[in-house]
Design an enzyme around this catalytic site. Structure first.
Site, PDB file in Angstrom:
ATOM      1  N   ASP A  12       1.013  -1.079   0.016  1.00 24.45           N
ATOM      2  CA  ASP A  12      -0.007   0.107  -0.050  1.00 24.45           C
ATOM      3  C   ASP A  12       0.791   1.261  -0.048  1.00 24.45           C
ATOM      4  OD1 ASP A  12      -2.353   1.560   0.455  1.00 24.45           O
ATOM      5  OD2 ASP A  12      -1.996   1.605   2.510  1.00 24.45           O
ATOM      6  N   SER A  13       0.211   2.371  -0.057  1.00 28.23           N
ATOM      7  CA  SER A  13       1.095   3.743  -0.137  1.00 28.23           C
ATOM      8  C   SER A  13       1.527   3.833   1.364  1.00 28.23           C
ATOM      9  CB  SER A  13       0.136   4.796  -0.507  1.00 28.23           C
ATOM     10  OG  SER A  13      -0.798   4.968   0.433  1.00 28.23           O
ATOM     11  N   TYR A  44      -0.953   8.381  -2.228  1.00 20.39           N
ATOM     12  CA  TYR A  44      -1.217   7.819  -3.656  1.00 20.39           C
ATOM     13  C   TYR A  44      -2.389   8.776  -4.180  1.00 20.39           C
ATOM     14  CZ  TYR A  44       1.999   3.813  -3.588  1.00 20.39           C
ATOM     15  OH  TYR A  44       3.188   3.055  -3.803  1.00 20.39           O
ATOM     16  N   GLY A  45      -3.266   9.040  -3.526  1.00 24.16           N
ATOM     17  CA  GLY A  45      -4.522   9.279  -3.959  1.00 24.16           C
ATOM     18  C   GLY A  45      -4.789  10.629  -4.927  1.00 24.16           C
ATOM     19  N   CYS A  75      -4.201  -1.693  -1.683  1.00 27.45           N
ATOM     20  CA  CYS A  75      -4.587  -0.301  -2.096  1.00 27.45           C
ATOM     21  C   CYS A  75      -5.453  -0.043  -3.313  1.00 27.45           C
ATOM     22  CB  CYS A  75      -3.404   0.284  -2.391  1.00 27.45           C
ATOM     23  SG  CYS A  75      -3.196   2.064  -2.755  1.00 27.45           S
ATOM     24  N   ASN A  76      -6.557   0.496  -2.991  1.00 28.76           N
ATOM     25  CA  ASN A  76      -7.487   0.860  -4.154  1.00 28.76           C
ATOM     26  C   ASN A  76      -6.783   1.640  -5.213  1.00 28.76           C
ATOM     27  OD1 ASN A  76     -10.642  -0.039  -3.215  1.00 28.76           O
ATOM     28  ND2 ASN A  76      -9.307   0.444  -1.779  1.00 28.76           N
ATOM     29  N   THR A  77      -6.076   2.713  -4.753  1.00 31.80           N
ATOM     30  CA  THR A  77      -5.690   3.546  -5.739  1.00 31.80           C
ATOM     31  C   THR A  77      -4.587   2.938  -6.607  1.00 31.80           C
ATOM     32  OG1 THR A  77      -5.727   5.187  -4.184  1.00 31.80           O
ATOM     33  CG2 THR A  77      -4.448   5.966  -5.914  1.00 31.80           C
ATOM     34  N   GLU A 154      -2.321   7.692   8.678  1.00 37.75           N
ATOM     35  CA  GLU A 154      -0.917   7.658   8.637  1.00 37.75           C
ATOM     36  C   GLU A 154      -0.365   8.010   9.975  1.00 37.75           C
ATOM     37  OE1 GLU A 154       1.523   6.372   6.165  1.00 37.75           O
ATOM     38  OE2 GLU A 154      -0.620   5.478   5.801  1.00 37.75           O
ATOM     39  N   CYS A 186     -11.110   3.063   0.362  1.00 38.99           N
ATOM     40  CA  CYS A 186      -9.876   3.293   0.509  1.00 38.99           C
ATOM     41  C   CYS A 186      -9.478   2.260   1.679  1.00 38.99           C
ATOM     42  CB  CYS A 186      -9.234   4.605   0.777  1.00 38.99           C
ATOM     43  SG  CYS A 186      -7.869   5.127   1.463  1.00 38.99           S
ATOM     44  N   THR A 187      -8.156   1.772   1.667  1.00 34.57           N
ATOM     45  CA  THR A 187      -7.716   0.629   2.531  1.00 34.57           C
ATOM     46  C   THR A 187      -7.288   1.382   3.803  1.00 34.57           C
ATOM     47  OG1 THR A 187      -5.541   0.588   1.741  1.00 34.57           O
ATOM     48  CG2 THR A 187      -7.346  -1.199   1.030  1.00 34.57           C
ATOM     49  N   HIS A 188      -7.178   2.637   3.981  1.00 36.01           N
ATOM     50  CA  HIS A 188      -6.898   3.297   5.167  1.00 36.01           C
ATOM     51  C   HIS A 188      -8.097   3.460   6.050  1.00 36.01           C
ATOM     52  CE1 HIS A 188      -3.015   4.596   3.213  1.00 36.01           C
ATOM     53  NE2 HIS A 188      -2.736   4.915   4.418  1.00 36.01           N
TER      54      HIS A 188
HETATM   55  N1  DGL Z   1      -4.812   3.185   0.804  1.00 31.88           N
HETATM   56  C1  DGL Z   1      -4.991   3.538  -0.406  1.00 31.88           C
HETATM   57  C2  DGL Z   1      -6.343   3.336  -1.095  1.00 31.88           C
HETATM   58  O1  DGL Z   1      -6.682   2.431  -0.733  1.00 31.88           O
HETATM   59  C3  DGL Z   1      -4.361   4.652  -0.905  1.00 31.88           C
HETATM   60  C4  DGL Z   1      -4.427   6.062  -0.050  1.00 31.88           C
HETATM   61  C5  DGL Z   1      -3.498   6.951  -0.330  1.00 31.88           C
HETATM   62  O2  DGL Z   1      -2.081   7.111  -0.359  1.00 31.88           O
HETATM   63  O3  DGL Z   1      -3.995   8.342  -1.023  1.00 31.88           O
HETATM   64  O4  DGL Z   1      -6.563   3.905  -2.104  1.00 31.88           O
END
Ligand code: DGL
Length: 276
Positions: A12-13, A44-45, A75-77, A154, A186-188
């Site tokens: 993931d990011s 990443y988003g 990570c979805n992104t 984060e 988003c996995t966060h």
């Molecule tokens: N956790 C990530 C996702 O699922 C990325 C979030 C990010 O870095 O912007 O999209």
């Protein structure tokens, strides 16, 4: 080396993919994992998809040098930016990726109004457009990027004032429009589920896709006869590309509820290497 003893790569990011790792470990407790948090580039988003794709390729290459038998793009992104590309590029390795869980949401919503929380890049990607097109006709999707929430998570501030303000601003208008289901794209965001549930109240279903991703990973490995046959607990090696592995160790330990030691990797151009 037989596939079954090799680790599963997860990335993931940042710390968000731990919400997926948690589900993977609970479903596949004997497997070994390597987790990479690309904190040199988090978030990443808001980045262009091509840039995220290049990071994903570099991380996947690194995981393959560590003999990963499968890679979970937690990570979805990164999935939106790179999943198809990774599958084409590393055709011998199975890649499991994320997509916003619009399908189960559309199947179960009673009001027909579903909230989707994801990053700008995820909303822009072809993967999201295709999921919406295939599964959400007739469902009203309310989208929000929750700007700033990834950074709060984060930092380990999953219940802080800022996270509360961001989520309240995102969810209250959705509730007012009749939303009865929230998709965490988003996995966060699953780390903020207690806060989200407090804001939306009992009548709203909150969908964390992590258990489904863990089941899919198990299916993919079983189909290749590559599930670990040991009956001892699997090990996890944690890495960050960020500059403060001790800080990351603290945040990851808090999020996972166990003591975690994070090691450092660094980017040399597009290549990821361990620090000597
Ligand atoms: N956790 C990530 C996702 O699922 C990325 C979030 C990010 O870095 O912007 O999209």
């Amino acid at each position: 080396m037989k596939a079954e003893g090799r680790p599963i790569g997860v990335f993931d990011s940042g710390v968000g993919g731990l919400s997926v790792l948690r589900a993977l470990r609970s479903r596949l407790p004997h497997e070994h994992f390597i987790y990479v948090a690309d904190q040199a580039h988090v978030p990443y988003g808001a980045r262009p998809l091509e840039e995220v794709r290049a990071f994903a390729v570099g991380i996947a290459r690194y995981l393959l040098t560590q003999r990963a038998k499968a890679v979970v793009v937690a990570c979805n992104t990164a999935s939106a930016a790179a999943l198809q590309h990774l599958r084409a590029m590393f055709a011998d390795t199975p890649f499991v990726g994320m997509e916003p869980a619009v399908k189960p949401a559309a199947e179960t919503t009673r009001s027909g109004v579903v909230g989707v929380l994801a990053t700008p890049a995820t909303f822009q990607g072809a993967l999201y457009a295709s999921v919406v097109e295939r599964f959400a006709r007739g469902t009203r999707l309310l989208e929000c990027t929750c700007e700033g929430l990834v950074q709060e998570i984060e930092a380990g501030r999953t219940t802080g004032l800022r996270a509360r303000a961001i989520l309240t601003a995102a969810l209250r208008p959705m509730l007012a429009k009749g939303m009865d289901t929230v998709v965490l794209g988003c996995t966060h965001y699953p780390f903020a589920i207690p806060l989200i549930e407090e804001i939306v109240g009992e009548g709203v279903r909150v969908i964390d896709p992590a258990p489904a991703i863990a089941r899919q990973t198990e299916r993919v490995l079983a189909a290749r006869d590559a599930l670990c046959q040991e009956d001892t607990p699997g090990k996890v090696a944690f890495y960050t590309t960020g500059e403060h592995p001790e800080r990351t160790s603290g945040v990851m330990s808090r999020l996972l509820g166990e003591k975690v030691t994070v090691h450092r990797l660094h980017w040399e151009g597009k290549t990821l290497r361990p620090l000597p």
